[in-house]
Structures are given as structure tokens and as C-alpha cells.
Design a protein around this motif. Structure first.
Motif, PDB file in Angstrom:
ATOM      1  N   THR A 171       0.609  -1.220  -0.198  1.00 33.04           N
ATOM      2  CA  THR A 171       0.169  -0.037  -0.135  1.00 33.04           C
ATOM      3  C   THR A 171       0.697   1.085  -0.061  1.00 33.04           C
ATOM      4  N   ASP A 222       1.204   1.303  -4.840  1.00 35.74           N
ATOM      5  CA  ASP A 222      -0.517   1.766  -4.849  1.00 35.74           C
ATOM      6  C   ASP A 222      -0.440   3.077  -5.393  1.00 35.74           C
ATOM      7  N   SER A 225      -2.894   5.881  -3.387  1.00 33.77           N
ATOM      8  CA  SER A 225      -2.528   6.671  -2.332  1.00 33.77           C
ATOM      9  C   SER A 225      -1.107   6.057  -1.782  1.00 33.77           C
ATOM     10  N   THR A 228       0.383   6.495   1.924  1.00 29.57           N
ATOM     11  CA  THR A 228      -0.525   6.302   2.740  1.00 29.57           C
ATOM     12  C   THR A 228      -0.805   4.959   3.297  1.00 29.57           C
ATOM     13  N   ASP A 230      -3.114   2.489   3.723  1.00 33.40           N
ATOM     14  CA  ASP A 230      -4.529   2.382   3.760  1.00 33.40           C
ATOM     15  C   ASP A 230      -4.818   0.993   3.098  1.00 33.40           C
TER      16      ASP A 230
HETATM   17 CA   LIG Z   1      -1.891   3.284   0.074  1.00 32.58          CA
END
Ligand SMILES: [Ca+2]
Ligand code: HEM
Length: 306
Positions: A171, A222, A225, A228, A230
Motif C-alpha cells: 500500500t 499503490d 494513495s 498512505t 490504507d
Molecule cells: Ca496506500
């Protein structure tokens, strides 16, 4: 036999020291948390979580893990590990292992990027050897089949839930074109791209990874994002936007038990966070050195006295 209170008398502020060095490094390098998280993974999969990935080649270390295929021109963040170690040493000299610093750095990196926090188990000691062939053989490759990746996790005591949850670390961070360019133009000799790649995403990747390029251009793991932590990674898989073949296989392998796990993480970020934290603890428990085994390295790059 690791414990979260291992340094509570000898270095009570170790977590905040690690965290503050990373926070500072993030100011100039938004990728560094991802790089540090990956180092803990590459450490733990080879001879357990013993700091072996950090050893430079030279002296008794004839074949470093740094020079193994999965790490060479790929693993990064060693300079920041050294800065963390220096900062920890100045408060608590000779006490905290480099292997524990990697475990703490992974947790700090994930939580600073918006991901879960967990109580890191501590008390690992640093190993005296590196295992380059172990790194070549035990660290999963992005070209491995899902069955082979699952087997490599099983070899260190991790199950399918761990495979899916820990893959969610993608991510954040980047990957070089050379790790997925085989999917973009002539996948498995078909003369066509990988059919499990979303067409719009494919076009973007083809642009950033030209066919006769060097393969070292960076891409966000990712795209939705990039920095980040997530559950977007899982949402990407469901829409055929996994970057590595090994990512997309979690969702696109017919009949695989990983599909329902991907779906559940894609629909429930909290379920992913809880599972990720548990799987990081599981990974951090891979055959640590404890007690009087190994040593507390004073320089993470070298065995003491060498
Ligand atoms: Ca992410
Ligand atoms: C499941 C098998 C896995 C495979 C095949 C795999 C493969 C890769 C590859 C090829 C890259 C790009 C490296 C580069 O371009 O230099 C990468 C990056 C990364 N991996 Fe994995 N990985 C796996 C599992 C994991 C796990 C378990 C973690 C951590 C828990 C992890 C964390 C990361 C992170 C954070 C990055 C980005 C690093 C950066 O930007 O410096 N990966 N991985």
C-alpha cells in the motif's frame, strides 16, 4: 519469548527515539517508511529476525545479503537505520539490537503513514552471519506463482492469511519497472499484455516503463494513495490494478482461498489493519536470537570486533 517490555528499564524511550528519526527522514524522503518496513521483512525471512540483512560484505561476511538478488540495487534505508542506531546508542549505549530497531522502525513507519499501531515484541539479538543464498532462495520473487510464495511463507511458519495481510504493505512505497515489465507487452510469450491488468492502468505503466528502457524507473505500488498506509492496495487488486504479478495473483488465481481475504480487506480497512498488525507480530517472531545468543551490535553494518 520476546516481550514488549524488554527495554522498559534499559531504554524506556527507544520507541519514541526510533519514531522521531523516521519522522525527520520522512521530511525529505516520503518513501523511507516503506523502505524500512521492507527491510524488516527481508531480515526476518533469512535466518530469522537477526539483523542479518544489515551486514556489509567484508571480513568474515564473504557474501552479504545486501548483495543477494532480492536486495541488490533494491533494498534501501540502511543509512537511516544507522542514524536510528546512533540516536538510540546516545541514549542507551550497547543495549538495543539492530534486529529490534528494524522491528520498531517497521511499526513506526506504518503508523506514521496512517496505518495501524501495535505493541512491538522485543528482545531479539543480532546474528553473527549473513546468508546470501538464503536470501536468494527464501525471499519471494514477484515472478513466483502464488503457490511458491505461499510455500516460502509456510517455510517460516506463516500462513495464507499472513501472505495476504503482509502483501498489503504494498500500500506504500515504489517498485522499479524491471519487476513487472514482463506483464506490459509480451506476457509469458503471448505477444500481449497480462490480461489481468486494467487497460487504463496498463497504458500508464507502458508509458513509464518503455520497452527498451533501463527498467529502473520507479512506480508507486499503490497508485491511488502512494504514501498512505490504507486498504487501497486491496481495492486495486479487485479492479485489476495490482502492480506486481505476485500482487494480482492474490485476487486473480482461480479458486484460490486468498480471493475472499482480499475481498474482505478491500471492503473493511479495520479488518485489514487488525490482520496486518497480527501478521507483523507473527513475522517478527520468526526464529529470533535471544538470551546469550548472538550479540548487540554496536554498528549495524558490522559484527562486533570486525
Ligand atoms: Ca496506500
Ligand atoms: C508476498 C511476496 C512479496 C513479493 C514478491 C514482494 C516483492 C517486492 C518487490 C519486487 C518490490 C519492489 C522492489 C524494487 O523495485 O526495488 C517490493 C517493494 C516493497 N515491498 Fe514487497 N514483496 C512481497 C512481500 C512484502 C512484505 C511481506 C512486505 C512487508 C511486510 C513488503 C514490503 C514492501 C514495501 C514497503 C515495498 C516498497 C519499498 C520501497 O519503496 O523502498 N513486501 N516488494
Amino acid at each position: 519469548q520476546l516481550t514488549s517490555s524488554f527495554y522498559s528499564n534499559t531504554c524506556p524511550n527507544v520507541s519514541s527515539i526510533v519514531r522521531s528519526v523516521i519522522q525527520q527522514a520522512l521530511q525529505s524522503d516520503p518513501r523511507i517508511g516503506a523502505s524500512l518496513t521492507r527491510l524488516h521483512f527481508h531480515d526476518c525471512f533469512v535466518n530469522g529476525c537477526d539483523g542479518s540483512v544489515l551486514l556489509d560484505q567484508g571480513g568474515n561476511i564473504t557474501l552479504s545479503e545486501k548483495n543477494a538478488v532480492p536486495n541488490n540495487n533494491s533494498a534501501r534505508g540502511f543509512d537511516v537505520v544507522d542514524r536510528i542506531k546512533a540516536s538510540v546508542e546516545s541514549s542507551c549505549p550497547g543495549v538495543v539490537s539492530c534486529a529490534d530497531i528494524l522491528a520498531l522502525a517497521a511499526e513506526a513507519s506504518v503508523s506514521l503513514a496512517g496505518g495501524p499501531s501495535w505493541s512491538v515484541l522485543l528482545g531479539r539479538r543480532d546474528g553473527l552471519i549473513a546468508n546470501q543464498s538464503g536470501a536468494n532462495n527464501s525471499i519471494p520473487s514477484p515472478f513466483d506463482s502464488l503457490a511458491n510464495i505461499t510455500a516460502k511463507f509456510a517455510a517460516v511458519g506463516l500462513n495464507t492469511n499472513d501472505v495476504v495481510a503482509l502483501s498489503g504493505a504494498h500500500t506504500f512505497g515504489r517498485a522499479q519497472c524491471r519487476f513487472f515489465s514482463s506483464r506490459l507487452f509480451n506476457f509469458s510469450g503471448t505477444g500481449r499484455p497480462d490480461p489481468t491488468l486494467n487497460a487504463t492502468y496498463l497504458a500508464t505503466l507502458q508509458q513509464n516503463c518503455p520497452q527498451n528502457g533501463s527498467g529502473t524507473n520507479l512506480n508507486n505500488l499503490d497508485p491511488s494513495s502512494p504514501n498512505t498506509f490504507d486498504n487501497n492496495y486491496f481495492a486495486n487488486l479487485v479492479t485489476n490494478r495490482g502492480l506486481l504479478q505476485s500482487d494480482q495473483e492474490l485476487f486473480s488465481t482461480n479458486g484460490s482461498s486468498t480471493i475472499s481475504i482480499v475481498n474482505s480487506f478491500a471492503g473493511n480497512q479495520n479488518a485489514f489493519f487488525v490482520a496486518f498488525a497480527q501478521s507483523m507480530i507473527n513475522m517478527g517472531n520468526i526464529s529470533p536470537l535471544t538470551g546469550t545468543q548472538g550479540e548487540i551490535r554496536s554498528d549495524c553494518k558490522k559484527v562486533n570486533g570486525s
